[in-house]
Design a protein around this motif. Structure first.
Motif, PDB file in Angstrom:
ATOM      1  N   MET A   1       1.304  -1.022  -0.106  1.00 23.07           N
ATOM      2  CA  MET A   1       0.300  -0.033  -0.021  1.00 23.07           C
ATOM      3  C   MET A   1       1.135   1.064  -0.234  1.00 23.07           C
ATOM      4  N   THR A   2       0.678   2.287  -0.716  1.00 25.09           N
ATOM      5  CA  THR A   2       1.169   3.063  -0.754  1.00 25.09           C
ATOM      6  C   THR A   2       1.111   4.290  -0.160  1.00 25.09           C
ATOM      7  N   ALA A   3       1.556   5.316   0.808  1.00 20.04           N
ATOM      8  CA  ALA A   3       1.487   6.186   1.661  1.00 20.04           C
ATOM      9  C   ALA A   3       0.979   7.048   0.623  1.00 20.04           C
ATOM     10  N   THR A   4       0.027   8.067   1.658  1.00 17.75           N
ATOM     11  CA  THR A   4      -0.599   9.251   0.391  1.00 17.75           C
ATOM     12  C   THR A   4      -0.187  10.813   1.384  1.00 17.75           C
ATOM     13  N   ILE A   5       0.697  11.542   1.071  1.00 23.15           N
ATOM     14  CA  ILE A   5       1.500  13.147   1.706  1.00 23.15           C
ATOM     15  C   ILE A   5      -0.266  14.150   1.156  1.00 23.15           C
ATOM     16  N   LEU A   6      -0.082  15.152   2.071  1.00 20.43           N
ATOM     17  CA  LEU A   6      -0.376  16.325   1.439  1.00 20.43           C
ATOM     18  C   LEU A   6       0.859  17.452   1.812  1.00 20.43           C
ATOM     19  N   CYS A   7       1.803  18.264   0.384  1.00 20.53           N
ATOM     20  CA  CYS A   7       2.224  19.115   0.951  1.00 20.53           C
ATOM     21  C   CYS A   7       1.376  20.451   0.784  1.00 20.53           C
ATOM     22  N   VAL A   8       1.578  21.408   2.019  1.00 17.01           N
ATOM     23  CA  VAL A   8       1.347  22.481   2.142  1.00 17.01           C
ATOM     24  C   VAL A   8       2.470  23.255   2.344  1.00 17.01           C
ATOM     25  N   GLU A   9       2.396  23.779   0.652  1.00 16.49           N
ATOM     26  CA  GLU A   9       2.983  25.548   1.320  1.00 16.49           C
ATOM     27  C   GLU A   9       2.859  26.461   0.446  1.00 16.49           C
ATOM     28  N   ARG A  15       7.614  24.029  -3.103  1.00 15.05           N
ATOM     29  CA  ARG A  15       6.155  23.233  -3.316  1.00 15.05           C
ATOM     30  C   ARG A  15       6.226  22.677  -4.587  1.00 15.05           C
ATOM     31  N   ALA A  16       6.778  22.562  -5.795  1.00 11.64           N
ATOM     32  CA  ALA A  16       6.709  21.445  -6.457  1.00 11.64           C
ATOM     33  C   ALA A  16       7.838  20.832  -6.496  1.00 11.64           C
ATOM     34  N   ASP A  17       8.981  21.422  -6.033  1.00 17.65           N
ATOM     35  CA  ASP A  17      10.373  20.662  -5.796  1.00 17.65           C
ATOM     36  C   ASP A  17       9.844  19.192  -4.977  1.00 17.65           C
ATOM     37  N   ILE A  18       9.244  19.373  -3.651  1.00 18.87           N
ATOM     38  CA  ILE A  18       9.274  18.780  -2.819  1.00 18.87           C
ATOM     39  C   ILE A  18       8.119  17.619  -3.404  1.00 18.87           C
ATOM     40  N   ALA A  24       8.795  11.207  -6.716  1.00 18.73           N
ATOM     41  CA  ALA A  24       9.936  10.175  -7.778  1.00 18.73           C
ATOM     42  C   ALA A  24       9.984   8.380  -7.079  1.00 18.73           C
ATOM     43  N   VAL A  25       9.577   8.771  -5.601  1.00 14.48           N
ATOM     44  CA  VAL A  25      10.092   7.666  -4.805  1.00 14.48           C
ATOM     45  C   VAL A  25       8.630   6.730  -4.265  1.00 14.48           C
ATOM     46  N   GLY A  26       7.384   7.580  -4.902  1.00 13.71           N
ATOM     47  CA  GLY A  26       6.364   6.472  -5.339  1.00 13.71           C
ATOM     48  C   GLY A  26       4.832   6.737  -4.040  1.00 13.71           C
ATOM     49  N   TYR A  27       5.561   8.175  -3.464  1.00 11.05           N
ATOM     50  CA  TYR A  27       4.603   8.575  -2.599  1.00 11.05           C
ATOM     51  C   TYR A  27       3.492   8.772  -3.945  1.00 11.05           C
ATOM     52  N   GLU A  28       2.432   8.848  -3.349  1.00 11.79           N
ATOM     53  CA  GLU A  28       0.976   9.845  -3.369  1.00 11.79           C
ATOM     54  C   GLU A  28       1.007  10.877  -2.882  1.00 11.79           C
ATOM     55  N   VAL A  29       0.624  11.505  -3.655  1.00 10.95           N
ATOM     56  CA  VAL A  29       0.787  13.595  -2.873  1.00 10.95           C
ATOM     57  C   VAL A  29      -0.575  14.116  -3.692  1.00 10.95           C
ATOM     58  N   ASP A  30      -0.346  14.729  -2.657  1.00 10.14           N
ATOM     59  CA  ASP A  30      -2.180  16.314  -2.848  1.00 10.14           C
ATOM     60  C   ASP A  30      -1.186  17.021  -2.509  1.00 10.14           C
ATOM     61  N   GLU A  31      -1.524  18.476  -2.973  1.00 11.40           N
ATOM     62  CA  GLU A  31      -0.685  19.671  -2.472  1.00 11.40           C
ATOM     63  C   GLU A  31      -1.734  20.868  -2.377  1.00 11.40           C
ATOM     64  N   ALA A  32      -1.150  21.543  -1.273  1.00 13.94           N
ATOM     65  CA  ALA A  32      -2.323  23.108  -0.679  1.00 13.94           C
ATOM     66  C   ALA A  32      -1.110  24.224  -1.309  1.00 13.94           C
ATOM     67  N   GLY A  33      -1.764  25.327  -1.611  1.00 14.18           N
ATOM     68  CA  GLY A  33      -1.066  26.299  -0.999  1.00 14.18           C
ATOM     69  C   GLY A  33      -1.498  27.184   0.515  1.00 14.18           C
TER      70      GLY A  33
END
Length: 344
Positions: A1-9, A15-18, A24-33
């Motif tokens: 199961m893949t971890a899902t991470i929320l990046c808030v920046e 934020r795009a770099d993070i 790139a290493v397999g996480y699912e990522v959502d982002e917020a400003g």
């Protein structure tokens, strides 16, 4: 199961770099400003961890964290601050609000991935998934990593997660390769790490013990390093121990991360990208590409919309990973390599 991470920046480029590093290493990522956007996402979807800036418009990271800790079902969500603020008052405010960890800017992406992996594993262990199998990679640990194992496998450093009894709980792919070589570092039947000579085994034990003590005291400072000579005559391995916890480790819980580098290591070059050849992150690869094109650091900062401090920090990581200490040496290394850097 893949971890899902929320990046808030709120800084779009950072934020795009993070997010790129995490994907790139397999996480699912959502982002917020900002914190308000993040809170709406958190109320509608399950996340395994939140990476969050502190100073943001509309709702700060501290305000978001306070809200999250009061939300039903979100009270135990792992929360890591990304911040340029390192003052005592700021740290106290974060801890009072219930933050789990801090990462300071400019972001060290390797440290970020290791911190996330350790935090996700700790959550799983708290939930009772601490059963280990004979290989030292228990099903509970695998479930707890939730994709973080793949993140650690992408790092060109041997990573060993060690408990309060000095036993190895997890090792990434590079660490397995080092153990298979049995040249400078080995693992006993009791899952204890050893050097080739008794004095090196003792030195390794000493830095791990110091790190265990510091973890129990809530001190995150690295406890020291040791050079592990090799019978093959190759250059010595270099091991650094870092505390992972913020209090006494529970049985079966990682207390220390031991990071082992091999100055002579290069992955197989057949059709592999240069980034894999030197263990570079996407951000480091982009910086190397820009240097090859002849751009100055200030020009690189302008082109990618980054601060000069972030560019300088990334360059330091390039120097460390390629074992160079000047831009001229770094350029010679890349230009002279048969696998040339290409955009895309």
């Amino acid at each position: 199961m893949t971890a899902t991470i929320l990046c808030v920046e709120d800084e779009t480029d950072l934020r795009a770099d993070i997010c790129e590093e995490l994907v790139a290493v397999g996480y699912e990522v959502d982002e917020a400003g900002n914190g308000q956007e993040a809170l709406e996402l958190l109320r509608g979807k399950r996340y395994d961890l939140v990476l969050c800036d502190i100073t943001m418009p509309k709702m700060s990271g501290l305000e978001l964290l306070r809200q999250v800790r009061q939300e039903p079902g979100l009270g135990e969500l792992p929360f890591v601050f990304l911040t340029a603020l390192a003052g005592r008052r700021d740290i106290i405010a974060g801890k009072e609000a219930g933050v789990d960890d801090y990462l300071t800017k400019p972001i060290d992406f390797d440290l970020m991935l290791i911190t996330i992996a350790a935090r996700l594993d700790q959550v799983a262990r708290i939930k009772g998934a601490a059963t280990r199998d004979n290989a030292g990679h228990g099903p509970g640990l695998r479930a707890g990593l939730l994709g973080a194992g793949e993140a650690l496998n992408r790092i060109a450093v041997g990573v060993f997660l060690i408990d309060g009894e000095r036993k190895v709980l997890f090792r990434n792919r590079r660490a397995e390769e080092l153990l298979d070589e049995a040249d400078g570092i080995t693992l006993s039947r009791e899952d204890l790490l050893r050097g080739e000579k008794p004095q090196q085994t003792q030195a390794l034990r000493d830095i791990v013990d110091i790190a265990i003590a510091r973890a129990a005291a809530g001190d995150r400072q690295a406890s020291g390093a040791v050079a592990l000579t090799r019978s093959s005559g190759r250059r010595a391995l270099f091991a650094v121990a870092c505390p992972l916890g913020r209090g006494p480790a529970q049985p079966g819980e990682p207390a220390v991360g031991l990071f082992v580098t091999d100055p002579e290591w290069r992955p197989h070059a057949t059709a592999e990208a240069v980034a894999q050849l030197y263990g570079l992150s996407p951000a480091e690869t982009r910086l190397a590409q820009a240097l090859v094109r002849g751009l100055r650091l200030d020009e690189i900062a302008d082109e990618f919309g980054l601060s000069r401090n972030t560019v300088s920090y990334t360059l330091k990581n390039l120097f460390r990973k390629t074992e160079t200490d000047r831009q001229a040496d770094l350029m010679s290394l890349f230009i002279g390599n048969p696998m040339s850097l290409k955009d895309g």
